[in-house]
Enzyme design. Structure first.
Site, PDB file in Angstrom:
ATOM      1  CE  LYS A  34      21.398  30.295  18.856  1.00 15.36           C
ATOM      2  NZ  LYS A  34      19.962  30.429  19.402  1.00 15.36           N
ATOM      3  CD  GLU A  79      14.458  31.054  17.812  1.00 12.50           C
ATOM      4  OE1 GLU A  79      15.661  30.751  18.305  1.00 12.50           O
ATOM      5  OE2 GLU A  79      13.365  31.166  18.491  1.00 12.50           O
ATOM      6  CG  HIS A  90      18.323  28.473  15.479  1.00  9.52           C
ATOM      7  ND1 HIS A  90      16.989  27.932  15.205  1.00  9.52           N
ATOM      8  CD2 HIS A  90      18.316  28.622  16.805  1.00  9.52           C
ATOM      9  CE1 HIS A  90      16.294  27.913  16.256  1.00  9.52           C
ATOM     10  NE2 HIS A  90      17.025  28.579  17.382  1.00  9.52           N
ATOM     11  CG  HIS A  96      20.337  24.635  16.848  1.00 15.19           C
ATOM     12  ND1 HIS A  96      19.586  25.171  18.081  1.00 15.19           N
ATOM     13  CD2 HIS A  96      21.158  25.685  16.900  1.00 15.19           C
ATOM     14  CE1 HIS A  96      20.234  26.321  18.614  1.00 15.19           C
ATOM     15  NE2 HIS A  96      21.229  26.487  17.788  1.00 15.19           N
ATOM     16  CE  LYS A 144      12.201  25.878  23.710  1.00 11.12           C
ATOM     17  NZ  LYS A 144      12.335  27.504  23.962  1.00 11.12           N
ATOM     18  CB  SER A 174      19.817  24.096  21.692  1.00 13.22           C
ATOM     19  OG  SER A 174      19.313  25.638  22.453  1.00 13.22           O
ATOM     20  CB  ALA A 182      20.875  26.235  29.284  1.00 12.08           C
ATOM     21  N   GLY A 240      16.902  29.623  28.979  1.00 10.97           N
ATOM     22  CA  GLY A 240      15.883  29.799  30.309  1.00 10.97           C
ATOM     23  C   GLY A 240      16.957  28.819  31.577  1.00 10.97           C
TER      24      GLY A 240
HETATM   25  O1  LIG Z   1      17.200  29.003  20.215  1.00 10.50           O
HETATM   26  C1  LIG Z   1      17.137  27.978  20.922  1.00 10.50           C
HETATM   27  O2  LIG Z   1      17.904  27.030  20.909  1.00 10.50           O
HETATM   28  C2  LIG Z   1      16.439  28.361  22.139  1.00 10.50           C
HETATM   29  O3  LIG Z   1      16.205  29.585  22.337  1.00 10.50           O
HETATM   30  C3  LIG Z   1      16.752  27.607  23.462  1.00 10.50           C
HETATM   31  O4  LIG Z   1      15.839  28.425  24.520  1.00 10.50           O
HETATM   32  P1  LIG Z   1      15.715  27.696  25.783  1.00 10.50           P
HETATM   33  O5  LIG Z   1      17.120  27.156  26.523  1.00 10.50           O
HETATM   34  O6  LIG Z   1      15.331  28.962  26.597  1.00 10.50           O
HETATM   35  O7  LIG Z   1      14.634  26.709  25.597  1.00 10.50           O
HETATM   36 MG   LIG Z   2      15.512  30.165  20.289  1.00 11.33          MG
END
Ligand SMILES: O=C(O)[C@H](O)COP(=O)(O)O
Ligand SMILES: [Mg+2]
Length: 399
Positions: A164, A167, A255, A288, A295, A325, A348, A350
């Site tokens: 994807k 955002e 999202h 989501h 995080k 996510s 994921a 990062g």
């Molecule tokens: O849009 C998302 O869900 C985030 O960009 C997730 O990114 P990350 O896995 O790097 O935290």
């Molecule tokens: Mg994001």
């Protein structure tokens, strides 16, 4: 149930009793205002909000408020929100107030809902009994269309099911949407020729109300096989417009950017549950909802119930795929699946593109972590003969 029942947590100010505070919400959102109306016609009374209960909860109180169905305009989600989540948040007599859930009667839930839902998305990808693994292209902004497509190709080669846009990426000059979609879909075709596997790419079509459907159609003309919308910045009506457009026959990934402004304070705002219900009504296929180890802040108990709002039987709406996510990596896969189950999309960004050996290796490591879980083996054990997973755990650990 014929009416709407809204669930609120609240804390009154020191001059207000809990009963008065709950009554203030009911009046503000129905037929009353801050003072008695001497001019009020009697027949309006049937639309009065009714405080069904008030009970102590933690530092505050829980109340159930019944809003007569007639107050609502069927099918108009913005109007639903103006009642159940409207002026009440600013009432000075309440120090804090949070909409925790909302129950709609069937008469107000007559929406098409998700066109695909979990089963429809699984059908497109030919999967069963395993979570989907997705990725967000990173860096989230700045890449050219060709480089975006290259990252997508690498992720697809490594085994993701789903890719994807992030955002904040829509149609900026550094990466025009049309060019991006063409480039990504061409590279995904290449990956498919090599692996035999179909991958979905959700193009972020978030835009102003009068342009979003047109933008989605442009993406589809260029081969997009999934759309994405930032539902809280664009509005539920935008999602509904996409889902109900006859020419749009691809899944919609939803999202929730900006959600924490509403969901984060446990005493104030709007919980994720009502948001999940509205997204399901409006036609989102994937949403989501959060992670148990990522995080962003998390509360596993609440998250499980939020996900159930997407998946439990409800007025015949198809179940929606919950998406975990934000800050996930292979070392966190076990915790997510052990708590949330396998009817889920694990994403994921990062945690794939930050892999020491690159995106394809990162995607493989995520899939290996999922396989380990499904085989009942710990990630560390599985990593002994799966080098990509080994390298990921070496970098990020397992917590
Ligand atoms: O849009 C998302 O869900 C985030 O960009 C997730 O990114 P990350 O896995 O790097 O935290
Ligand atoms: Mg994001």
């Amino acid at each position: 149930m014929e009416d709407v029942i809204a669930h609120y947590y609240f804390r009154p100010d020191e001059r207000t009793t809990p009963e008065e505070a709950a009554q203030a919400i009911a009046e503000e959102e129905t037929t009353g205002t801050w003072t008695a109306l001497t001019t009020r016609q009697d027949y309006v009374r049937r639309l009065d909000g009714i405080v069904e209960s008030v009970e102590k909860s933690g530092r505050g109180y829980l109340t159930l408020i019944r809003y007569p169905a007639e107050i609502f305009e069927p099918g108009n989600i913005p109007q639903y929100l103006s009642v159940v989540a409207g002026n009440l948040f600013g009432l000075g007599r309440l120090e804090a107030v949070r909409l925790t859930d909302v129950e709609f009667p069937e008469s107000l839930a007559r929406f098409n809902g998700p066109n695909f839902g979990t089963e429809g998305v699984r059908h497109l990808l030919g999967t069963r009994n395993r979570p989907h693994v997705g990725t967000i292209i990173k860096p989230k902004v700045g890449l050219t269309p060709a480089d975006t497509a290259h990252v997508a190709y690498e992720a697809a080669s490594g085994g993701v099911d789903f890719i994807k846009d992030d955002e904040t990426l829509t149609n900026q000059s550094f990466c025009p949407m049309n060019e991006r979609v063409e480039a990504v879909m061409a590279r995904l075709d290449e990956a498919k020729d090599e692996t035999g596997r179909q991958v979905l790419y959700a193009v972020n079509v978030s835009d102003r109300a009068d342009r979003i459907v047109e933008r989605a159609e442009e993406a589809l003309e260029r081969g997009a096989n999934t759309l994405m919308v930032d539902v809280l910045t664009c509005g539920y009506a935008a999602l509904q417009a996409l889902a109900e457009e006859p020419g749009i026959s691809v899944p919609i990934h939803v999202h929730r950017t900006m959600h924490a402004a509403m969901t984060r304070n446990p005493e104030h705002g709007i919980a994720m549950r009502p948001i999940a219900r509205l997204v399901r009504m409006a036609g989102g296929d994937q949403l989501h909802t959060g992670t148990v180890s990522g995080k962003m802040g998390h509360n596993a108990e609440e998250l499980l119930l939020d996900n159930r709002a997407l998946t439990d039987p409800w007025y015949g709406f198809r179940p929606v795929f919950p998406v975990a996510s934000g800050g996930l990596h292979p070392g966190k896969v076990h915790a997510e699946l052990a708590t949330l189950g396998t009817e889920i999309v694990l994403q994921a960004g990062g945690g794939i593109h930050g892999h020491p050996d690159g995106t394809a290796a990162g995607a493989r490591a995520m899939r290996q972590a999922v396989d380990a879980f499904l085989e009942g083996i710990s990630a560390s054990e599985y990593a002994k003969d799966h080098v990509e997973l080994y390298r990921a755990l070496e970098l990020w650990g397992t917590s």
